[in-house]
Design a protein around this motif. Structure first.
Motif, PDB file in Angstrom:
ATOM      1  N   LEU A 189      -8.887 -16.774 -13.075  1.00  0.00           N
ATOM      2  CA  LEU A 189      -7.538 -16.638 -12.543  1.00  0.00           C
ATOM      3  C   LEU A 189      -7.383 -17.585 -11.363  1.00  0.00           C
ATOM      4  N   PRO A 190      -6.377 -18.463 -11.413  1.00  0.00           N
ATOM      5  CA  PRO A 190      -6.230 -19.494 -10.388  1.00  0.00           C
ATOM      6  C   PRO A 190      -6.027 -18.938  -8.972  1.00  0.00           C
ATOM      7  N   LEU A 191      -5.424 -17.756  -8.853  1.00  0.00           N
ATOM      8  CA  LEU A 191      -5.154 -17.192  -7.526  1.00  0.00           C
ATOM      9  C   LEU A 191      -5.603 -15.734  -7.478  1.00  0.00           C
ATOM     10  N   PRO A 192      -6.144 -15.307  -6.343  1.00  0.00           N
ATOM     11  CA  PRO A 192      -6.523 -13.891  -6.196  1.00  0.00           C
ATOM     12  C   PRO A 192      -5.284 -13.022  -5.996  1.00  0.00           C
ATOM     13  N   ALA A 193      -5.489 -11.717  -5.908  1.00  0.00           N
ATOM     14  CA  ALA A 193      -4.389 -10.767  -5.717  1.00  0.00           C
ATOM     15  C   ALA A 193      -4.655  -9.932  -4.470  1.00  0.00           C
ATOM     16  N   ALA A 194      -3.580  -9.359  -3.929  1.00  0.00           N
ATOM     17  CA  ALA A 194      -3.691  -8.502  -2.746  1.00  0.00           C
ATOM     18  C   ALA A 194      -2.756  -7.314  -2.896  1.00  0.00           C
ATOM     19  N   GLY A 195      -3.190  -6.191  -2.323  1.00  0.00           N
ATOM     20  CA  GLY A 195      -2.384  -4.985  -2.353  1.00  0.00           C
ATOM     21  C   GLY A 195      -2.437  -4.282  -1.008  1.00  0.00           C
ATOM     22  N   CYS A 196      -1.442  -3.444  -0.762  1.00  0.00           N
ATOM     23  CA  CYS A 196      -1.348  -2.747   0.511  1.00  0.00           C
ATOM     24  C   CYS A 196      -1.130  -1.256   0.279  1.00  0.00           C
ATOM     25  N   ILE A 197      -1.998  -0.452   0.865  1.00  0.00           N
ATOM     26  CA  ILE A 197      -1.837   0.993   0.835  1.00  0.00           C
ATOM     27  C   ILE A 197      -1.192   1.380   2.159  1.00  0.00           C
ATOM     28  N   VAL A 198       0.098   1.711   2.106  1.00  0.00           N
ATOM     29  CA  VAL A 198       0.828   2.094   3.315  1.00  0.00           C
ATOM     30  C   VAL A 198       0.798   3.610   3.413  1.00  0.00           C
ATOM     31  N   HIS A 199       0.143   4.104   4.458  1.00  0.00           N
ATOM     32  CA  HIS A 199       0.048   5.552   4.689  1.00  0.00           C
ATOM     33  C   HIS A 199       0.602   5.847   6.074  1.00  0.00           C
ATOM     34  N   VAL A 200       1.784   6.440   6.098  1.00  0.00           N
ATOM     35  CA  VAL A 200       2.420   6.836   7.356  1.00  0.00           C
ATOM     36  C   VAL A 200       2.325   8.353   7.418  1.00  0.00           C
ATOM     37  N   ALA A 201       1.698   8.855   8.484  1.00  0.00           N
ATOM     38  CA  ALA A 201       1.352  10.277   8.584  1.00  0.00           C
ATOM     39  C   ALA A 201       2.496  11.227   8.229  1.00  0.00           C
ATOM     40  N   ASP A 202       3.693  10.983   8.749  1.00  0.00           N
ATOM     41  CA  ASP A 202       4.787  11.923   8.511  1.00  0.00           C
ATOM     42  C   ASP A 202       5.603  11.623   7.245  1.00  0.00           C
ATOM     43  N   ARG A 203       5.236  10.565   6.511  1.00  0.00           N
ATOM     44  CA  ARG A 203       5.955  10.212   5.277  1.00  0.00           C
ATOM     45  C   ARG A 203       5.087  10.373   4.032  1.00  0.00           C
ATOM     46  N   GLY A 204       3.821   9.996   4.121  1.00  0.00           N
ATOM     47  CA  GLY A 204       2.924   9.993   2.977  1.00  0.00           C
ATOM     48  C   GLY A 204       2.491   8.579   2.648  1.00  0.00           C
ATOM     49  N   VAL A 205       2.276   8.323   1.361  1.00  0.00           N
ATOM     50  CA  VAL A 205       1.811   7.019   0.884  1.00  0.00           C
ATOM     51  C   VAL A 205       2.943   6.369   0.089  1.00  0.00           C
ATOM     52  N   LEU A 206       3.200   5.106   0.390  1.00  0.00           N
ATOM     53  CA  LEU A 206       4.259   4.355  -0.276  1.00  0.00           C
ATOM     54  C   LEU A 206       3.774   3.912  -1.657  1.00  0.00           C
ATOM     55  N   LEU A 207       4.448   4.402  -2.708  1.00  0.00           N
ATOM     56  CA  LEU A 207       4.045   4.076  -4.079  1.00  0.00           C
ATOM     57  C   LEU A 207       5.235   3.651  -4.932  1.00  0.00           C
ATOM     58  N   LEU A 208       4.928   2.893  -5.952  1.00  0.00           N
ATOM     59  CA  LEU A 208       5.912   2.466  -6.939  1.00  0.00           C
ATOM     60  C   LEU A 208       5.653   3.240  -8.225  1.00  0.00           C
ATOM     61  N   TRP A 209       6.712   3.692  -8.865  1.00  0.00           N
ATOM     62  CA  TRP A 209       6.598   4.306 -10.198  1.00  0.00           C
ATOM     63  C   TRP A 209       7.041   3.238 -11.178  1.00  0.00           C
ATOM     64  N   ARG A 210       6.125   2.816 -12.064  1.00  0.00           N
ATOM     65  CA  ARG A 210       6.473   1.692 -12.925  1.00  0.00           C
ATOM     66  C   ARG A 210       5.862   1.791 -14.308  1.00  0.00           C
TER      67      ARG A 210
END
Length: 179
Positions: free
Chosen positions: A39-60
């Protein structure tokens, strides 16, 4: 034991993926051709966890496996971007939230017996809502999911994508043992 690489040739190339046939030899053993996905380029991901909100997720939906599931914002790192810049951009594009204070969680090769792909994961403990995702084709919905629900979604098979399940399990491990 280290295998000897005698060379490789291209079977298919595009801007997204290259399929190669690599001439390898096992020490003291046989020599054969092995398929390798580069694969010519690597990938990156972010786990956003805000204490009073939870974890930011996509349903897809993923057409290749014809499955629905929760995923973290993630994608290919653009040419000239650092992994942290790519993770921040992907979160903003896919979720409409700009993560702050990104911290490296780890990097790994998800299928190193077949591919040279590298995934870089980051966590963020804060994010600012910027607006609707600039790429609305990425998900059906964006939501903040409580940590207890994240654990349940993993157990019940609603998180099956590799980078997401790895990142979320690392997050749960760090929350259980912050040392």
């Amino acid at each position: 034991m280290r295998w000897t690489v005698h060379g490789e040739r291209s079977l298919y190339e595009s801007e997204w993926v290259n399929l190669r046939l690599v001439d390898v030899e096992i020490p003291g053993g046989e020599r054969f051709e092995h398929h390798v996905v580069r694969l010519p380029l690597p990938a990156a991901g972010c786990i956003v966890h805000v204490a009073d909100r939870g974890v930011l997720l996509l349903w897809r939906h993923r057409f290749i496996t014809d499955t629905w599931g929760y995923e973290i914002p993630a994608g290919r790192i653009d040419e000239g971007e650092t992994p942290i810049e790519g993770a921040r951009r992907e979160c903003l594009e896919e979720a409409g939230w700009e993560p702050h204070g990104l911290v490296p969680l780890g990097a790994y090769h998800p299928g190193n017996g077949l591919s040279d792909q590298t995934f870089h994961l980051f966590t963020a403990t804060d994010a600012t809502y910027v607006g609707e995702p600039s790429d609305p084709s990425e998900s059906e919905r964006v939501e903040w999911v409580p940590v207890t629900d994240v654990r349940r979604h993993i157990e019940e098979g609603r998180v099956t994508e590799g980078m997401s399940i790895t990142g979320l399990l690392w997050l749960l491990l760090h929350l259980a043992d912050p040392a």
